[in-house]
Enzyme design. Structure first.
Site, short mmCIF file in Angstrom:
data_model
loop_
_atom_site.label_atom_id
_atom_site.label_comp_id
_atom_site.label_asym_id
_atom_site.label_seq_id
_atom_site.Cartn_x
_atom_site.Cartn_y
_atom_site.Cartn_z
N ASP A 185 0.93 -1.13 -0.06
CA ASP A 185 0.05 -0.05 0.15
C ASP A 185 1.24 1.30 -0.14
OD1 ASP A 185 -1.54 2.29 0.68
OD2 ASP A 185 -2.93 1.13 1.85
N HIS A 186 1.06 2.04 -1.22
CA HIS A 186 2.28 3.03 -1.34
C HIS A 186 1.95 3.86 -0.31
CE1 HIS A 186 -0.95 4.54 -4.06
NE2 HIS A 186 -0.36 5.67 -3.81
N GLU A 224 -8.79 14.22 -4.25
CA GLU A 224 -8.12 14.66 -5.21
C GLU A 224 -8.81 15.70 -6.26
OE1 GLU A 224 -6.19 10.59 -7.11
OE2 GLU A 224 -8.47 10.22 -6.51
N HIS A 248 -6.15 2.72 1.77
CA HIS A 248 -5.31 3.92 2.53
C HIS A 248 -5.90 4.72 3.56
CE1 HIS A 248 -3.49 3.44 -1.11
NE2 HIS A 248 -4.15 4.31 -2.03
N1 LIG Z 1 -0.40 2.50 -12.59
C1 LIG Z 1 -0.32 2.85 -11.25
O1 LIG Z 1 0.03 4.10 -10.84
C2 LIG Z 1 -0.55 1.92 -10.05
C3 LIG Z 1 -0.78 2.71 -8.60
C4 LIG Z 1 -1.13 1.62 -7.64
C5 LIG Z 1 -1.34 0.26 -8.03
N2 LIG Z 1 -1.45 -0.27 -9.20
C6 LIG Z 1 -1.82 -1.39 -9.60
O2 LIG Z 1 -0.46 -2.20 -10.02
C7 LIG Z 1 -0.66 -2.93 -11.15
C8 LIG Z 1 -0.15 -2.77 -12.35
O3 LIG Z 1 -0.89 -1.24 -12.67
P1 LIG Z 1 -0.33 -0.87 -14.29
O4 LIG Z 1 -1.25 0.53 -14.23
O5 LIG Z 1 1.13 -0.83 -14.79
O6 LIG Z 1 -1.08 -1.73 -15.16
P2 LIG Z 1 -1.25 -1.98 -16.69
O7 LIG Z 1 -0.23 -0.82 -17.34
O8 LIG Z 1 -2.49 -1.90 -17.45
O9 LIG Z 1 -0.67 -3.41 -16.87
C9 LIG Z 1 0.53 -3.83 -16.79
C10 LIG Z 1 0.91 -4.83 -17.71
O10 LIG Z 1 0.37 -6.12 -17.53
C11 LIG Z 1 0.29 -6.84 -18.92
N3 LIG Z 1 -0.99 -7.30 -18.94
C12 LIG Z 1 -2.29 -6.53 -19.27
N4 LIG Z 1 -3.27 -7.50 -19.46
C13 LIG Z 1 -2.77 -8.70 -19.53
C14 LIG Z 1 -3.29 -9.81 -19.79
N5 LIG Z 1 -4.81 -9.82 -20.04
N6 LIG Z 1 -2.68 -10.86 -19.86
C15 LIG Z 1 -1.24 -10.73 -19.54
N7 LIG Z 1 -0.51 -9.71 -19.45
C16 LIG Z 1 -1.19 -8.34 -19.27
C17 LIG Z 1 0.57 -5.66 -19.90
O11 LIG Z 1 1.84 -6.18 -20.46
P3 LIG Z 1 1.73 -6.95 -21.67
O12 LIG Z 1 0.64 -6.62 -22.79
O13 LIG Z 1 3.32 -6.31 -22.36
O14 LIG Z 1 1.90 -8.22 -21.31
C18 LIG Z 1 0.80 -4.48 -19.03
O15 LIG Z 1 2.00 -3.51 -19.71
C19 LIG Z 1 -2.28 -3.08 -11.03
O16 LIG Z 1 -2.62 -3.95 -10.17
C20 LIG Z 1 -2.81 -1.83 -10.62
O17 LIG Z 1 -3.92 -2.01 -9.69
C21 LIG Z 1 -0.98 0.79 -10.12
#
Ligand SMILES: NC(=O)c1ccc[n+]([C@@H]2O[C@H](COP(=O)([O-])OP(=O)(O)OC[C@H]3O[C@@H](n4cnc5c(N)ncnc54)[C@H](OP(=O)(O)O)[C@@H]3O)[C@@H](O)[C@H]2O)c1
Length: 497
Positions: A185-186, A224, A248
């Site tokens: 939990d950042h 926000e 959070h």
């Molecule tokens: N982004 C943020 O700031 C943030 C903040 C807090 C928490 N999170 C959490 O961190 C996690 C990642 O977030 P994110 O925003 O980086 O997600 P994202 O960009 O939607 O997904 C990360 C990667 O997962 C792969 N992916 C997506 N769908 C897929 C599928 N069906 N099968 C296999 N691979 C798949 C994709 O890579 P490929 O297409 O190359 O496989 C994508 O680049 C999530 O659980 C999110 O809730 C994110």
């Protein structure tokens, strides 16, 4: 070599994604640049997108340029970091990927001294966690090799209700022991959040006041000013309660309400937080409206610009019932807090981006001075989490002039002014803690389940076809007008930070 300084490998699933680009790689670079990352290390990045090692390095260099606190001082320093980055293309749902990860790990471990220390990071959409965990289990990668460690970090959300959180917990337990699991939990990695515990437990003067005898109410706000931006489709499934409140805000409440732990270690700190969760009065399913209020932003103005309402955002249903604002009134039924209301609120498209905790103390029993034109506020201690991190205490003081009149003044401590510069990113601290095996600032499975259980009646009521009203509010305001009535029932008012 102390265990904390041992070489390690970090394997990132979802390495082509947003989190890796904006947070993980910049944080890892900053740790390396600050000379606190144990060496040698290898970062094995994996996702379906086809990329060579070099292409991933170029991508990472750009991400650091855009998002890291510090920039490479020279190409040589960057090259040294870049050499540790390896990319393995593959689908995390495909068991065939895992022998290739194992191969990359063996190569990395053969080239360096020390035991095989491995940290897996699930940075994919949560729908893939099941596959990743199961594949790590069946491939044998979840087992710690002799003398080394194997850990897994998972990103929120940890389920979307009590049942799914329990299912995730069971799935994790099939492959890992609880002490191997790090639920991130950042918010808990933010400097000011960590400072809550320092402030409370390293200063003798606050703890005697930290109870129902002196505290009248606590308000926790995570506001926000942005809307859902490009994440409309994600937010439709989540809503404010799941996205912010369950994790959070409830974590912040626990840090404020917990008893002093025996030591600042994962076990005692997380035990005390759990005790708070157990003391929170359950929400009566028949009286959800007394404990919870929801709203949704309508069109309005933010920073002078007209912005659309939630239902007009991309990826959002025109008749969506997803809440973008949530407020809770909770009571902590224990000796310290009996009768003190804790008000929690969070929302998008609110007047200001601000996260703070405000602890309002009782007024003096009798006022012998005349009030000035600005009146006298009750002493309020405000812990500002972002932006402008700091702590302020409002006290009454004599206003200048021949008359003895009073006005509020703020004793204000600002992190930026006192310590200078930007505080480290939350992900830096949390990644380093996981590498060091310190889970103090991570959420424990039983805490997560308890948080879902607490919010269950609200989730059920808000998910029902004929649920409680969803109050619209103008974008750029402080939330629905009904929120004022919600808190006014106790005679209080929301702060305008
Ligand atoms: N982004 C943020 O700031 C943030 C903040 C807090 C928490 N999170 C959490 O961190 C996690 C990642 O977030 P994110 O925003 O980086 O997600 P994202 O960009 O939607 O997904 C990360 C990667 O997962 C792969 N992916 C997506 N769908 C897929 C599928 N069906 N099968 C296999 N691979 C798949 C994709 O890579 P490929 O297409 O190359 O496989 C994508 O680049 C999530 O659980 C999110 O809730 C994110």
């Amino acid at each position: 070599m102390a265990p904390a300084d041992q070489p390690f490998s970090l394997i990132i699933f979802g390495a082509s994604g947003d989190l890796t680009r904006r947070k993980l790689m910049p944080a890892l670079w900053s740790l390396y640049a600050g000379r606190v990352l144990p060496e040698p290390f290898t970062i094995i990045a994996t996702a379906r997108t086809g990329m060579t090692d070099d292409e991933f390095r170029v991508r990472t260099r750009a991400a650091i340029g855009e998002f890291a606190r510090t920039q490479p001082p020279s190409e040589a320093v960057w090259e040294h970091f870049a050499k540790a980055l390896v990319y393995v293309a593959g689908d995390p749902a495909d068991p065939g990927l895992y022998p290739r990860i194992a191969h990359a790990l063996k190569d990395a471990e053969a080239a360096r001294p020390g035991p095989p220390n491995r940290l897996f990071y699930c940075a994919t959409p949560p729908s893939l966690y099941d596959d990743i965990i199961a594949n790590l289990g069946t491939s044998g990668l979840a087992r710690a090799a002799p003398g080394g460690f194997t850990r897994i970090i998972i990103e929120k959300p940890f389920g979307r209700d009590y049942e799914s959180a329990r299912a995730l917990g069971r799935q994790l337990a099939e492959a890992f022991r609880e002490e191997q699991v790090y639920r991130i939990d950042h918010y808990l990695g933010k400097e000011t959040v960590q400072n809550i515990l320092v402030f409370r437990f390293a200063n003798g003067i606050f703890e005697p006041l930290w109870n129902r005898n002196h505290v009248a109410e606590v308000q926790l706000t995570v506001a926000e000013s942005i809307g859902v931006e490009t994440r409309g489709a994600y937010y439709e499934e989540a809503g404010a309660l799941r996205d912010m409140m369950q994790n959070h805000l409830l974590q912040l409440l626990c840090l404020i309400a917990m008893e002093p732990p025996a030591s600042f270690d994962a076990g005692p700190v997380r035990d005390e937080k759990n005790k708070v969760m157990h003391a929170i009065r359950p929400i009566d399913p028949a009286r959800v409206q007394e404990a919870a209020l929801r709203g949704q932003y309508a069109p309005g103005f933010v920073e002078g610009k007209r912005v659309p309402g939630y239902r007009q955002e991309k990826g959002v249903a025109p008749d969506s019932k997803t809440e973008t604002y949530a407020a809770l009134r909770l009571l902590v039924d224990n000796w310290r807090w009996a009768g003190v209301p804790f008000y929690l609120r969070t929302g998008k498209r609110l007047a200001k981006r601000v996260s703070e905790i405000a602890i309002r103390f009782h007024e003096t029993p009798h006022m012998i001075f005349r009030r000035g034109p600005t009146g006298v506020e009750a002493n309020t201690l405000v812990i500002r989490i972002q932006p402008d991190e700091g702590i302020a205490l409002t006290v009454a003081a004599k206003t200048p002039g021949p008359d003895l009149r009073l006005g509020p003044v703020r004793l204000d401590f600002r992190y930026g002014e006192v310590f200078g510069g930007e505080p480290p990113e939350a992900y830096e601290r949390l990644l380093l803690d996981a590498i060091h095996g310190d889970a103090t600032l991570y959420a424990r499975g039983d805490w997560v389940e308890k948080a879902w259980q607490l919010l269950g009646p609200v989730l059920d009521a808000w998910g029902a076809v004929e649920g409680p009203p969803l109050s619209p509010y103008e974008a750029g305001s402080w939330g629905p007008p009904e929120a004022d009535a919600f808190i006014a029932r106790d005679g209080g008012a929301w702060r305008r930070p």
